[in-house]
Write a protein that holds these residues in place. Structure first.
Motif, PDB file in Angstrom:
ATOM      1  N   GLU A 197       0.818  -1.216   0.000  1.00 16.96           N
ATOM      2  CA  GLU A 197       0.000   0.000   0.000  1.00 16.96           C
ATOM      3  C   GLU A 197       0.852   1.267   0.000  1.00 16.96           C
ATOM      4  O   GLU A 197       0.338   2.372  -0.098  1.00 16.96           O
ATOM      5  CB  GLU A 197      -0.946   0.019   1.202  1.00 16.96           C
ATOM      6  N   VAL A 248      -0.455   6.361   5.088  1.00 18.85           N
ATOM      7  CA  VAL A 248      -1.366   5.302   4.642  1.00 18.85           C
ATOM      8  C   VAL A 248      -1.266   4.046   5.511  1.00 18.85           C
ATOM      9  O   VAL A 248      -1.783   2.995   5.158  1.00 18.85           O
ATOM     10  CB  VAL A 248      -1.160   4.949   3.150  1.00 18.85           C
ATOM     11  N   CYS A 306       1.084   1.870   6.162  1.00 17.36           N
ATOM     12  CA  CYS A 306       1.633   0.664   5.529  1.00 17.36           C
ATOM     13  C   CYS A 306       2.894   0.143   6.222  1.00 17.36           C
ATOM     14  O   CYS A 306       3.494  -0.822   5.766  1.00 17.36           O
ATOM     15  CB  CYS A 306       1.896   0.901   4.045  1.00 17.36           C
TER      16      CYS A 306
END
Length: 122
Positions: A8, A90, A92
């Motif tokens: 991601e 995000v 990740c």
């Protein structure tokens, strides 16, 4: 356990400067244990093998930023939480179940891989 960066990742680069162990690399960039650390000579890896600290290694990812597990200490001894995860927009940067280490093991790794001091500009 070490931290890993998932697919991601949006390649924003926010994580790289936050890593006190210089364990985060841009996708496609070769890595070495000595990069930004005091490690020199032969170094024993998590799997028990050894390598020269200056040996350049193939990137662990070509498309996104990645974390070298043998350098990652989850920021133990530096911060209360992994800084890559704290700044990732995000989310990740997550624990890597493939590299489970106790806090004392992470601290021992931190003591060996302590980053080189940054020179102050006056």
């Amino acid at each position: 356990m070490a931290i890993k960066i998932t697919e991601e990742c949006i390649n924003c680069g926010a994580c790289e400067p936050e890593c006190p162990n210089n364990a985060i690399y841009e996708g496609g960039v070769e890595w070495a244990l000595a990069d930004g650390t005091t490690v020199s000579g032969s170094f024993t890896l998590l799997d028990g093998s050894s390598m020269d600290a200056n040996q350049k290694n193939e990137p662990l990812s070509t498309d996104t930023y990645y974390i070298v597990p043998n350098k990652c200490t989850e920021c133990q001894g530096f911060h209360e939480e992994p800084q890559c995860a704290a700044v990732c927009p995000v989310d990740c940067c997550v624990p890597d179940e493939a590299y489970v280490e106790a806090v004392d093991e992470l601290m021992a790794k931190k003591n060996v891989c302590t980053a080189k001091p940054v020179a102050k500009i006056i």
